[in-house]
Write a protein that holds these residues in place. Structure first.
Motif, short mmCIF file in Angstrom:
data_model
loop_
_atom_site.label_atom_id
_atom_site.label_comp_id
_atom_site.label_asym_id
_atom_site.label_seq_id
_atom_site.Cartn_x
_atom_site.Cartn_y
_atom_site.Cartn_z
N LYS A 40 0.85 -1.18 0.00
CA LYS A 40 0.00 0.00 0.00
C LYS A 40 0.89 1.24 0.00
CE LYS A 40 -4.03 -2.03 0.50
NZ LYS A 40 -5.20 -1.81 -0.28
N ALA A 45 -2.18 2.45 5.75
CA ALA A 45 -2.87 1.45 4.94
C ALA A 45 -2.08 0.13 4.93
CB ALA A 45 -3.06 1.96 3.52
N GLN A 46 -0.76 0.22 4.91
CA GLN A 46 0.07 -0.99 4.94
C GLN A 46 -0.05 -1.69 6.29
OE1 GLN A 46 1.80 -2.26 2.32
NE2 GLN A 46 2.28 -4.02 3.59
N SER A 98 -5.19 -6.81 -1.14
CA SER A 98 -4.01 -6.57 -1.97
C SER A 98 -4.35 -6.62 -3.45
CB SER A 98 -2.89 -7.56 -1.63
OG SER A 98 -3.29 -8.88 -1.90
N GLU A 101 -5.97 -3.26 -4.65
CA GLU A 101 -4.99 -2.22 -4.93
C GLU A 101 -4.42 -2.40 -6.33
OE1 GLU A 101 -2.52 1.06 -4.24
OE2 GLU A 101 -4.15 0.29 -3.01
#
Length: 106
Positions: A40, A45-46, A98, A101
């Protein structure tokens, strides 16, 4: 014969959750080797993405605990199955987040 059934009822949750854990670990290891782990842009966000698997295990364990209070099976079995299925659910949530994204980038 009765003792064999008791042994099977003790070992079965461990075997099933062990198989789920191996599946998740080997899939994540393969994604790491290919370099396709979810990334991210922001740190927040990560961090959220990285915490999906442990959160799934925590919520799964809590759900297993509650279900073991309602239904007639051992609490240790409920927590074990809850953690295993929570791990699997957290992994699928990780995969979904994931991939979402990747679709937005292309």
């Amino acid at each position: 014969m009765e003792s064999a059934i008791e042994i099977l009822s003790i070992v079965w949750p461990i075997v099933l959750v062990g198989a789920i854990s191996l599946f998740v670990i080997l899939r994540l290891k393969g994604k790491q080797k290919r370099g396709t782990l979810g990334k991210k842009e922001t740190k927040a966000a990560q961090d959220l993405l990285d915490s999906l698997i442990p959160l799934g295990m925590v919520f799964g364990s809590a759900l297993g605990l509650v279900l073991s209070l309602i239904f007639p099976f051992a609490m240790s079995t409920g927590i074990t199955f809850g953690a295993g299925f929570g791990l699997l659910g957290g992994y699928f949530a990780y995969e979904h987040s994931s991939r979402q994204e990747e679709r937005n980038v292309q």
